[in-house]
Design an enzyme around this catalytic site. Structure first.
Site, PDB file in Angstrom:
ATOM      1  N   LYS A 124      -6.216  17.040  -2.773  1.00 51.93           N
ATOM      2  CA  LYS A 124      -5.580  18.069  -1.947  1.00 51.93           C
ATOM      3  C   LYS A 124      -6.322  19.397  -2.020  1.00 51.93           C
ATOM      4  O   LYS A 124      -6.472  20.090  -1.007  1.00 51.93           O
ATOM      5  CB  LYS A 124      -4.118  18.255  -2.379  1.00 51.93           C
ATOM      6  CG  LYS A 124      -3.266  17.034  -2.057  1.00 51.93           C
ATOM      7  CD  LYS A 124      -1.811  17.267  -2.321  1.00 51.93           C
ATOM      8  CE  LYS A 124      -1.030  15.967  -2.282  1.00 51.93           C
ATOM      9  NZ  LYS A 124      -1.158  15.218  -1.022  1.00 51.93           N
ATOM     10  N   GLU A 143      -1.719  19.042  -8.107  1.00 52.76           N
ATOM     11  CA  GLU A 143      -2.478  17.914  -8.661  1.00 52.76           C
ATOM     12  C   GLU A 143      -3.325  18.313  -9.866  1.00 52.76           C
ATOM     13  O   GLU A 143      -4.141  17.517 -10.320  1.00 52.76           O
ATOM     14  CB  GLU A 143      -3.366  17.285  -7.568  1.00 52.76           C
ATOM     15  CG  GLU A 143      -2.580  16.556  -6.511  1.00 52.76           C
ATOM     16  CD  GLU A 143      -3.445  15.785  -5.534  1.00 52.76           C
ATOM     17  OE1 GLU A 143      -2.977  14.758  -5.028  1.00 52.76           O
ATOM     18  OE2 GLU A 143      -4.588  16.213  -5.251  1.00 52.76           O
ATOM     19  N   ASP A 169      -2.980  18.988   4.391  1.00 58.60           N
ATOM     20  CA  ASP A 169      -3.994  19.841   3.753  1.00 58.60           C
ATOM     21  C   ASP A 169      -4.714  20.701   4.791  1.00 58.60           C
ATOM     22  O   ASP A 169      -5.050  21.865   4.522  1.00 58.60           O
ATOM     23  CB  ASP A 169      -5.008  18.976   3.002  1.00 58.60           C
ATOM     24  CG  ASP A 169      -4.369  18.198   1.867  1.00 58.60           C
ATOM     25  OD1 ASP A 169      -3.387  18.702   1.295  1.00 58.60           O
ATOM     26  OD2 ASP A 169      -4.838  17.087   1.568  1.00 58.60           O
ATOM     27  N   ASN A 185       6.301  19.795   2.733  1.00 63.71           N
ATOM     28  CA  ASN A 185       6.764  18.971   3.851  1.00 63.71           C
ATOM     29  C   ASN A 185       8.274  18.755   3.679  1.00 63.71           C
ATOM     30  O   ASN A 185       8.880  19.261   2.727  1.00 63.71           O
ATOM     31  CB  ASN A 185       5.957  17.663   3.972  1.00 63.71           C
ATOM     32  CG  ASN A 185       6.166  16.724   2.791  1.00 63.71           C
ATOM     33  OD1 ASN A 185       7.178  16.800   2.095  1.00 63.71           O
ATOM     34  ND2 ASN A 185       5.211  15.840   2.553  1.00 63.71           N
ATOM     35  N   THR A 191       6.523  21.787   6.848  1.00 59.73           N
ATOM     36  CA  THR A 191       5.851  21.015   7.889  1.00 59.73           C
ATOM     37  C   THR A 191       6.715  19.794   8.195  1.00 59.73           C
ATOM     38  O   THR A 191       7.265  19.174   7.279  1.00 59.73           O
ATOM     39  CB  THR A 191       4.442  20.574   7.440  1.00 59.73           C
ATOM     40  OG1 THR A 191       4.551  19.816   6.230  1.00 59.73           O
ATOM     41  CG2 THR A 191       3.548  21.774   7.199  1.00 59.73           C
ATOM     42  N   GLY A 212      -9.982   9.178   7.189  1.00 62.05           N
ATOM     43  CA  GLY A 212     -10.274   9.966   5.991  1.00 62.05           C
ATOM     44  C   GLY A 212      -9.638  11.338   6.069  1.00 62.05           C
ATOM     45  O   GLY A 212      -9.397  11.871   7.148  1.00 62.05           O
ATOM     46  N   ASP A 249     -11.372   9.256  -2.471  1.00 66.92           N
ATOM     47  CA  ASP A 249     -10.308   8.443  -1.876  1.00 66.92           C
ATOM     48  C   ASP A 249     -10.822   7.041  -1.534  1.00 66.92           C
ATOM     49  O   ASP A 249     -11.822   6.901  -0.810  1.00 66.92           O
ATOM     50  CB  ASP A 249      -9.783   9.110  -0.585  1.00 66.92           C
ATOM     51  CG  ASP A 249      -9.041  10.408  -0.849  1.00 66.92           C
ATOM     52  OD1 ASP A 249      -8.795  10.738  -2.028  1.00 66.92           O
ATOM     53  OD2 ASP A 249      -8.696  11.091   0.140  1.00 66.92           O
ATOM     54  N   GLY A 276       6.271  19.546  14.258  1.00 64.31           N
ATOM     55  CA  GLY A 276       5.650  20.846  14.049  1.00 64.31           C
ATOM     56  C   GLY A 276       5.978  21.450  12.699  1.00 64.31           C
ATOM     57  O   GLY A 276       6.112  20.734  11.696  1.00 64.31           O
TER      58      GLY A 276
END
Ligand code: RIB
Length: 303
Positions: free
Chosen positions: A38, A137, A251, A186, A218, A286, A11, A223
């Site tokens: 991920k 991914e 993650d 999510n 998520t 990070g 990253d 929450g």
């Protein structure tokens, strides 16, 4: 054994006042380099919360410094890397902008992640004690194959459908759900999945009832909540925090859910454990920097 079949990225992170939109250029004072992807993030999160030797990863990296460093990082965190293959494509790289509210935008150059195949996981790695963790991914057909073999061997599959690929078809979404014991998304991803499946956007109960999978959504500071195929509903609050960097929080949640289910915990406990671990992960820069070890959660009354 928790087996993560997924991506490894390096990253490159720039902190900006405002994340650039189309046609814009924004300046950052500098950039940071962090371990990510991920798959790797979820493996590290699970390993930090587990007993030694509980987590393995199957992945591909390039024959370059990013790849070597990423393998060393997994080893240091107690993730078995026997199934991490070095191939002749560059290691995956993610370009991340983080703004002053700790929100992020990510572009991933997949590189070696695209070379991961179902053959990278031998059947001997799959059994009734396996909890397989997947994301989106690496090539979807390879993930689907390993998912189906895991279930055939009596193991369980947690599929984090992130990111939802723009061209995901209804048949692929159904195949994903049918091969999963637990779907984790999510709110954006839940809406995208619902659109692909032609069901109301905010109805995760229907998402769960379309298959036998438990669906967990998520919701950041609100929450997480879950709906099971037999109509039960669970929710857990997120601790109130001032985040430094939310990259990798999702993650961390997935890794924590994998640990909780591997330990045979109740779904409600697993959600609370995941929310607390994810909140702690936001206190450092990070994706993996702030991922907690198990002891750090004891003070929060988790598991
Ligand atoms: O979920 C965060 C991760 O997404 C980053 O580490 C980046 O590598 C991308 O894969």
């Amino acid at each position: 054994m928790i087996l993560v079949f997924g991506s490894i990225n390096l990253d490159l992170v720039a902190r900006v006042a405002t994340i650039a939109g189309p046609g814009m250029t924004v300046l950052a004072r500098s950039y940071e380099q962090h371990f990510g992807g991920k798959g790797a993030n979820q493996a590290v999160a699970a390993a930090r919360l587990s007993a030694p030797g509980a987590v393995a990863m199957a992945a591909c990296v390039g024959a370059d410094a990013f790849g070597r460093d990423s393998i060393e990082n997994l080893d240091r965190n107690g993730v078995s890397t026997e199934l991490v293959r070095i191939c002749d494509t560059a290691t995956g790289c993610a370009f991340i902008s983080v703004d002053t509210k700790a929100e992020n935008a990510i572009t991933v150059a997949s590189g070696a992640n695209g070379a991961l195949s179902a053959g990278d996981v031998p059947d001997t790695m799959l059994g009734s004690g396996t909890v397989l963790v997947l994301q989106m991914e690496v090539p979807f057909p390879a993930s689907l194959d390993v998912a189906r073999r895991t279930r055939k061997a009596g193991g369980r599959v947690i599929w984090n459908c992130a990111p939802v690929p723009p061209g995901l078809t209804r048949d692929e979404a159904m195949a994903l759900l049918d091969a999963s014991d637990v779907l984790i998304v999510n709110e954006h991803e839940a809406r995208d999945m619902a659109t692909v499946l032609g069901i109301p956007a905010d109805d995760i109960a229907q998402l769960a009832q379309r298959s036998a999978a438990t669906c967990i959504v998520t919701a950041g500071a609100r929450g997480a909540f879950a709906s099971t195929a037999d109509g039960q509903f669970f929710e857990a609050p997120a601790p109130v925090i001032e985040p430094v960097d939310t990259t990798g929080a999702g993650d961390t949640f997935v890794g924590a859910i994998a640990v909780a289910l591997h330990e045979g915990r109740h779904l409600g406990d697993a959600l609370r454990f995941g929310c607390k671990a994810a909140a702690l992960s936001c206190f450092s820069a990070g994706a993996q920097g702030g991922m907690p070890v198990r002891d750090a959660l004891h003070g929060m009354g988790a598991l």
